[in-house]
Structure formats: structure tokens, C-alpha cells
Design a protein around this motif. Structure first.
Motif, PDB file in Angstrom:
ATOM      1  N   ILE A  99      -5.652  -7.028  -5.064  1.00 19.23           N
ATOM      2  CA  ILE A  99      -6.801  -6.184  -5.365  1.00 19.23           C
ATOM      3  C   ILE A  99      -6.821  -5.051  -4.348  1.00 19.23           C
ATOM      4  O   ILE A  99      -6.941  -5.293  -3.141  1.00 19.23           O
ATOM      5  CB  ILE A  99      -8.106  -6.994  -5.320  1.00 19.23           C
ATOM      6  N   SER A 100      -6.674  -3.837  -4.869  1.00 20.11           N
ATOM      7  CA  SER A 100      -6.598  -2.661  -3.997  1.00 20.11           C
ATOM      8  C   SER A 100      -7.770  -1.727  -4.253  1.00 20.11           C
ATOM      9  O   SER A 100      -8.047  -1.374  -5.397  1.00 20.11           O
ATOM     10  CB  SER A 100      -5.293  -1.900  -4.255  1.00 20.11           C
ATOM     11  N   THR A 101      -8.442  -1.341  -3.176  1.00 20.99           N
ATOM     12  CA  THR A 101      -9.492  -0.333  -3.243  1.00 20.99           C
ATOM     13  C   THR A 101      -8.925   0.920  -2.595  1.00 20.99           C
ATOM     14  O   THR A 101      -8.428   0.867  -1.462  1.00 20.99           O
ATOM     15  CB  THR A 101     -10.755  -0.800  -2.507  1.00 20.99           C
ATOM     16  N   LEU A 102      -8.983   2.023  -3.323  1.00 16.80           N
ATOM     17  CA  LEU A 102      -8.372   3.272  -2.888  1.00 16.80           C
ATOM     18  C   LEU A 102      -9.454   4.326  -2.681  1.00 16.80           C
ATOM     19  O   LEU A 102     -10.271   4.572  -3.578  1.00 16.80           O
ATOM     20  CB  LEU A 102      -7.365   3.758  -3.934  1.00 16.80           C
ATOM     21  N   ASN A 148       0.816  -1.212   0.000  1.00 15.90           N
ATOM     22  CA  ASN A 148       0.000   0.000   0.000  1.00 15.90           C
ATOM     23  C   ASN A 148       0.852   1.265   0.000  1.00 15.90           C
ATOM     24  O   ASN A 148       0.508   2.262  -0.643  1.00 15.90           O
ATOM     25  CB  ASN A 148      -0.954   0.013   1.189  1.00 15.90           C
ATOM     26  N   ASP A 149       1.970   1.238   0.724  1.00 16.86           N
ATOM     27  CA  ASP A 149       2.860   2.403   0.755  1.00 16.86           C
ATOM     28  C   ASP A 149       3.405   2.728  -0.633  1.00 16.86           C
ATOM     29  O   ASP A 149       3.519   3.901  -1.002  1.00 16.86           O
ATOM     30  CB  ASP A 149       4.016   2.181   1.729  1.00 16.86           C
ATOM     31  N   ILE A 150       3.747   1.695  -1.408  1.00 16.16           N
ATOM     32  CA  ILE A 150       4.254   1.922  -2.763  1.00 16.16           C
ATOM     33  C   ILE A 150       3.167   2.547  -3.636  1.00 16.16           C
ATOM     34  O   ILE A 150       3.417   3.496  -4.378  1.00 16.16           O
ATOM     35  CB  ILE A 150       4.789   0.615  -3.383  1.00 16.16           C
ATOM     36  N   ILE A 151       1.955   2.020  -3.546  1.00 18.01           N
ATOM     37  CA  ILE A 151       0.834   2.562  -4.328  1.00 18.01           C
ATOM     38  C   ILE A 151       0.588   4.017  -3.947  1.00 18.01           C
ATOM     39  O   ILE A 151       0.437   4.891  -4.805  1.00 18.01           O
ATOM     40  CB  ILE A 151      -0.444   1.731  -4.112  1.00 18.01           C
ATOM     41  N   ARG A 152       0.542   4.295  -2.656  1.00 17.28           N
ATOM     42  CA  ARG A 152       0.275   5.655  -2.168  1.00 17.28           C
ATOM     43  C   ARG A 152       1.355   6.623  -2.646  1.00 17.28           C
ATOM     44  O   ARG A 152       1.048   7.713  -3.147  1.00 17.28           O
ATOM     45  CB  ARG A 152       0.197   5.663  -0.643  1.00 17.28           C
ATOM     46  N   LYS A 153       2.612   6.239  -2.536  1.00 20.98           N
ATOM     47  CA  LYS A 153       3.713   7.112  -2.936  1.00 20.98           C
ATOM     48  C   LYS A 153       3.672   7.382  -4.432  1.00 20.98           C
ATOM     49  O   LYS A 153       3.835   8.531  -4.865  1.00 20.98           O
ATOM     50  CB  LYS A 153       5.052   6.508  -2.542  1.00 20.98           C
ATOM     51  N   LEU A 154       3.445   6.349  -5.233  1.00 25.57           N
ATOM     52  CA  LEU A 154       3.390   6.534  -6.682  1.00 25.57           C
ATOM     53  C   LEU A 154       2.291   7.528  -7.056  1.00 25.57           C
ATOM     54  O   LEU A 154       2.507   8.454  -7.843  1.00 25.57           O
ATOM     55  CB  LEU A 154       3.144   5.202  -7.392  1.00 25.57           C
ATOM     56  N   ARG A 155       1.124   7.348  -6.492  1.00 26.46           N
ATOM     57  CA  ARG A 155      -0.001   8.235  -6.838  1.00 26.46           C
ATOM     58  C   ARG A 155       0.211   9.647  -6.307  1.00 26.46           C
ATOM     59  O   ARG A 155      -0.175  10.616  -6.949  1.00 26.46           O
ATOM     60  CB  ARG A 155      -1.313   7.639  -6.371  1.00 26.46           C
ATOM     61  N   GLY A 186       0.053  14.543  -7.051  1.00 28.27           N
ATOM     62  CA  GLY A 186       0.183  15.544  -6.004  1.00 28.27           C
ATOM     63  C   GLY A 186      -0.576  15.200  -4.742  1.00 28.27           C
ATOM     64  O   GLY A 186      -0.523  15.922  -3.757  1.00 28.27           O
ATOM     65  N   LYS A 187      -1.289  14.068  -4.779  1.00 26.70           N
ATOM     66  CA  LYS A 187      -2.047  13.611  -3.613  1.00 26.70           C
ATOM     67  C   LYS A 187      -2.226  12.112  -3.723  1.00 26.70           C
ATOM     68  O   LYS A 187      -2.650  11.610  -4.758  1.00 26.70           O
ATOM     69  CB  LYS A 187      -3.421  14.283  -3.577  1.00 26.70           C
ATOM     70  N   GLY A 188      -1.896  11.413  -2.674  1.00 21.96           N
ATOM     71  CA  GLY A 188      -2.132   9.973  -2.638  1.00 21.96           C
ATOM     72  C   GLY A 188      -3.483   9.685  -2.019  1.00 21.96           C
ATOM     73  O   GLY A 188      -4.115  10.573  -1.440  1.00 21.96           O
ATOM     74  N   PRO A 189      -3.939   8.436  -2.138  1.00 20.34           N
ATOM     75  CA  PRO A 189      -5.213   8.067  -1.522  1.00 20.34           C
ATOM     76  C   PRO A 189      -5.154   8.220  -0.003  1.00 20.34           C
ATOM     77  O   PRO A 189      -4.115   8.004   0.616  1.00 20.34           O
ATOM     78  CB  PRO A 189      -5.408   6.599  -1.908  1.00 20.34           C
ATOM     79  N   GLU A 190      -6.293   8.580   0.575  1.00 23.79           N
ATOM     80  CA  GLU A 190      -6.368   8.724   2.028  1.00 23.79           C
ATOM     81  C   GLU A 190      -6.383   7.370   2.719  1.00 23.79           C
ATOM     82  O   GLU A 190      -5.905   7.230   3.847  1.00 23.79           O
ATOM     83  CB  GLU A 190      -7.619   9.519   2.401  1.00 23.79           C
ATOM     84  N   ARG A 191      -6.940   6.364   2.024  1.00 22.06           N
ATOM     85  CA  ARG A 191      -7.028   5.018   2.600  1.00 22.06           C
ATOM     86  C   ARG A 191      -6.943   4.003   1.473  1.00 22.06           C
ATOM     87  O   ARG A 191      -7.504   4.215   0.397  1.00 22.06           O
ATOM     88  CB  ARG A 191      -8.348   4.875   3.358  1.00 22.06           C
TER      89      ARG A 191
END
Length: 118
Positions: A37-40, A9-16, A21-26
Motif C-alpha cells: 500500500i503506497s501513499t504518494l 518506491n524507486d520503481i514507482i517514482r521512476k514509472l510516474r 514528467g514528474k514523480g511523487p515528491e514523497r
């Protein structure tokens, strides 16, 4: 939450965050067979929310977000994703419901990654 899910999840958040300019909140991720399977939740920037509030804006945000994510993953798999799950990423399917600010990404790997958790 397992360390593997947390790291994924950290990798997904950082990439986005780097891309938009903003990663997912959850993020909620599950590993099933050869898929992650990731729900953002809470993805949109204030600018994207403004654009989405205009006629045809929702379609513009949807297309831009999904195409950009697909292009990034197809040309350059984010560092660490394959190492975390112990498999090669072969496909990414992603979609977003702009009105509810929810996105789903299905990462398909070349072998069963759920067994790696056991």
C-alpha cells in the motif's frame, strides 16, 4: 526504511516520472499480507495544477491520472516490482485526491509478501 521499501518506491517514482514528467515528491509504502500500500504525495505537474484549477479540471486530471496508471500496470508490470517482493502482481487499485495532491495505490500480489520480510 528497509531496502525493499526503498527499491519498491524507486520503481514507482521512476514509472510516474516517465509517464507524467514528474514523480511523487514523497512515497510511503507498507507491506501487509499480500499487498503493498503506497501513499504518494506531491504528484501533480504545474500543467495539471493549472488544469485542476479550472471548472471540471479536477475531474479531468483525476480520470486521466487514474486511468493511465491502471492501463500501464495492466498491460506491462513495471520491471523489478515482482522481483523485489517475490510475488506476481495480480491487481492494482489506485485513486487520487487531486485537491490535496495525494494518491494511493494498492498493489495486490498472488501470495503473502509481508512474510517475505521476516
Amino acid at each position: 526504511m528497509s531496502k525493499m521499501v526503498h527499491d519498491f518506491n524507486d520503481i514507482i517514482r521512476k514509472l510516474r516520472k516517465d509517464l507524467f514528467g514528474k514523480g511523487p515528491e514523497r512515497i510511503h509504502t507498507v507491506f501487509v499480507e499480500n499487498m503493498a500500500i503506497s501513499t504518494l504525495y506531491g504528484n501533480l505537474t504545474p500543467t495539471e495544477k493549472f488544469i485542476a484549477s479550472r471548472p471540471d479540471g479536477t475531474d479531468m486530471v483525476h480520470i486521466a491520472r487514474t486511468k493511465m496508471i491502471q492501463q500501464v500496470y495492466s498491460t506491462n508490470v513495471p520491471k523489478g516490482i515482482e522481483e523485489i517482493v517475490g510475488a506476481k502482481l495480480v491487481h492494482l487499485f489506485t485513486d487520487m485526491k487531486v485537491e490535496e495532491d495525494i494518491a494511493v495505490s494498492v498493489f495486490v500480489f498472488d501470495k503473502n509478501i509481508a512474510l517475505e520480510r521476516a
